[in-house]
Design a protein around this motif. Structure first.
Motif, mmCIF file in Angstrom:
data_model
loop_
_atom_site.group_PDB
_atom_site.id
_atom_site.type_symbol
_atom_site.label_atom_id
_atom_site.label_comp_id
_atom_site.label_asym_id
_atom_site.label_seq_id
_atom_site.Cartn_x
_atom_site.Cartn_y
_atom_site.Cartn_z
ATOM 1 N N THR A 28 0.835 -1.201 0.000
ATOM 2 C CA THR A 28 0.000 0.000 0.000
ATOM 3 C C THR A 28 0.870 1.250 0.000
ATOM 4 N N ALA A 29 1.907 1.262 0.808
ATOM 5 C CA ALA A 29 2.809 2.418 0.847
ATOM 6 C C ALA A 29 3.504 2.610 -0.497
ATOM 7 N N ALA A 30 3.927 1.525 -1.137
ATOM 8 C CA ALA A 30 4.601 1.625 -2.437
ATOM 9 C C ALA A 30 3.650 2.188 -3.495
ATOM 10 N N TYR A 31 2.416 1.680 -3.528
ATOM 11 C CA TYR A 31 1.442 2.197 -4.491
ATOM 12 C C TYR A 31 1.095 3.648 -4.180
ATOM 13 N N ASN A 32 0.892 3.995 -2.904
ATOM 14 C CA ASN A 32 0.582 5.379 -2.546
ATOM 15 C C ASN A 32 1.704 6.321 -2.960
ATOM 16 N N ASP A 33 2.945 5.912 -2.744
ATOM 17 C CA ASP A 33 4.080 6.732 -3.177
ATOM 18 C C ASP A 33 4.043 6.947 -4.691
ATOM 19 N N ALA A 34 3.765 5.881 -5.408
ATOM 20 C CA ALA A 34 3.718 5.978 -6.870
ATOM 21 C C ALA A 34 2.556 6.861 -7.340
ATOM 22 N N PHE A 35 1.403 6.745 -6.695
ATOM 23 C CA PHE A 35 0.211 7.479 -7.120
ATOM 24 C C PHE A 35 0.205 8.942 -6.684
ATOM 25 N N ARG A 36 1.091 9.311 -5.779
ATOM 26 C CA ARG A 36 1.082 10.676 -5.226
ATOM 27 C C ARG A 36 1.084 11.725 -6.330
ATOM 28 N N GLU A 37 1.899 11.527 -7.351
ATOM 29 C CA GLU A 37 1.993 12.500 -8.445
ATOM 30 C C GLU A 37 0.657 12.651 -9.190
ATOM 31 N N ALA A 38 -0.123 11.579 -9.256
ATOM 32 C CA ALA A 38 -1.423 11.628 -9.932
ATOM 33 C C ALA A 38 -2.520 12.174 -9.018
ATOM 34 N N GLY A 39 -2.210 12.327 -7.730
ATOM 35 C CA GLY A 39 -3.178 12.891 -6.798
ATOM 36 C C GLY A 39 -4.225 11.911 -6.302
ATOM 37 N N ILE A 40 -3.930 10.618 -6.391
ATOM 38 C CA ILE A 40 -4.869 9.612 -5.883
ATOM 39 C C ILE A 40 -4.164 8.720 -4.872
ATOM 40 N N ARG A 41 -4.970 7.880 -4.225
ATOM 41 C CA ARG A 41 -4.440 6.918 -3.259
ATOM 42 C C ARG A 41 -4.729 5.507 -3.770
ATOM 43 N N SER A 42 -4.018 4.555 -3.210
ATOM 44 C CA SER A 42 -4.181 3.165 -3.652
ATOM 45 C C SER A 42 -5.602 2.663 -3.433
ATOM 46 N N THR A 43 -6.314 3.208 -2.469
ATOM 47 C CA THR A 43 -7.703 2.801 -2.236
ATOM 48 C C THR A 43 -8.638 3.311 -3.324
ATOM 49 N N GLN A 44 -8.215 4.335 -4.055
ATOM 50 C CA GLN A 44 -9.034 4.892 -5.126
ATOM 51 C C GLN A 44 -8.727 4.261 -6.485
ATOM 52 N N TRP A 45 -7.547 3.682 -6.616
ATOM 53 C CA TRP A 45 -7.133 3.094 -7.885
ATOM 54 C C TRP A 45 -8.117 2.037 -8.407
ATOM 55 N N PRO A 46 -8.554 1.072 -7.583
ATOM 56 C CA PRO A 46 -9.484 0.071 -8.124
ATOM 57 C C PRO A 46 -10.797 0.686 -8.619
ATOM 58 N N ILE A 47 -11.224 1.779 -8.011
ATOM 59 C CA ILE A 47 -12.446 2.463 -8.460
ATOM 60 C C ILE A 47 -12.221 3.024 -9.854
ATOM 61 N N LEU A 48 -11.117 3.740 -10.032
ATOM 62 C CA LEU A 48 -10.819 4.303 -11.356
ATOM 63 C C LEU A 48 -10.683 3.201 -12.398
ATOM 64 N N ALA A 49 -9.985 2.132 -12.041
ATOM 65 C CA ALA A 49 -9.763 1.036 -12.993
ATOM 66 C C ALA A 49 -11.072 0.357 -13.376
ATOM 67 N N ALA A 50 -11.924 0.081 -12.401
ATOM 68 C CA ALA A 50 -13.207 -0.584 -12.691
ATOM 69 C C ALA A 50 -14.084 0.298 -13.570
ATOM 70 N N LEU A 51 -14.124 1.598 -13.281
ATOM 71 C CA LEU A 51 -14.945 2.504 -14.089
ATOM 72 C C LEU A 51 -14.354 2.706 -15.476
ATOM 73 N N ARG A 52 -13.043 2.641 -15.591
ATOM 74 C CA ARG A 52 -12.405 2.765 -16.912
ATOM 75 C C ARG A 52 -12.804 1.601 -17.800
#
Length: 146
Positions: A28-52
């Motif tokens: 979770t920390a690794a994904y959050n670090d990676a997503f920081r630049e995009a302004g999202i958190r790892s808990t939000q990623w699956p939502i974006l991916a499913a809706l995409r």
């Protein structure tokens, strides 16, 4: 009653639950670090991916798709709506809310995908050929313990 002499004090150090939590926190920390630049958190990623992938989904279907409960979806989608990444609309009878990515949400997904892929590829590299069998065992464990 278990006698003190029968207790292996090192056994709890191999606790599956504790190891899984530690690993989950590290991922979770690794994904959050990676997503920081995009302004999202790892808990939000699956939502974006499913809706995409799906385009539009009810919040209940979205919760089912990503394996969480509706209250967690509501909590995790709120910042995405606030930031203009997701639109929520009620269906004609007002009983269900549907979520879909906005154009800004699609752009954020596309940017975050590259970040996700970097962490994902590193995790898969570390897991190597063991990952498919491990994934299957984790699914079996989850299903059995529910």
């Amino acid at each position: 009653m278990v006698e003190a002499a029968d207790i292996d004090i090192m056994e709890p150090m191999g606790c599956v639950g504790a190891r899984m939590r530690r690993t989950s926190r590290a991922l979770t920390a690794a994904y959050n670090d990676a997503f920081r630049e995009a302004g999202i958190r790892s808990t939000q990623w699956p939502i974006l991916a499913a809706l995409r992938v799906a385009g539009s989904m009810t919040l209940g279907d979205l919760a089912d798709a990503i394996g969480t409960d509706p209250s967690t979806i509501s909590r995790n989608i709120r910042p995405l709506v606030r930031d203009g990444l997701v639109d929520l609309a009620e269906d004609d009878d007002g009983r269900k809310r549907h979520a879909r990515l906005t154009p800004n949400g699609v752009a954020t997904y596309n940017r975050a995908y590259r970040m996700w892929k970097r962490v994902q590829d590193e995790a898969l590299r570390l897991l190597g050929d063991d990952w498919p069998a491990l994934r299957d065992k984790l699914v079996e464990l989850e299903t059995t313990l529910r």
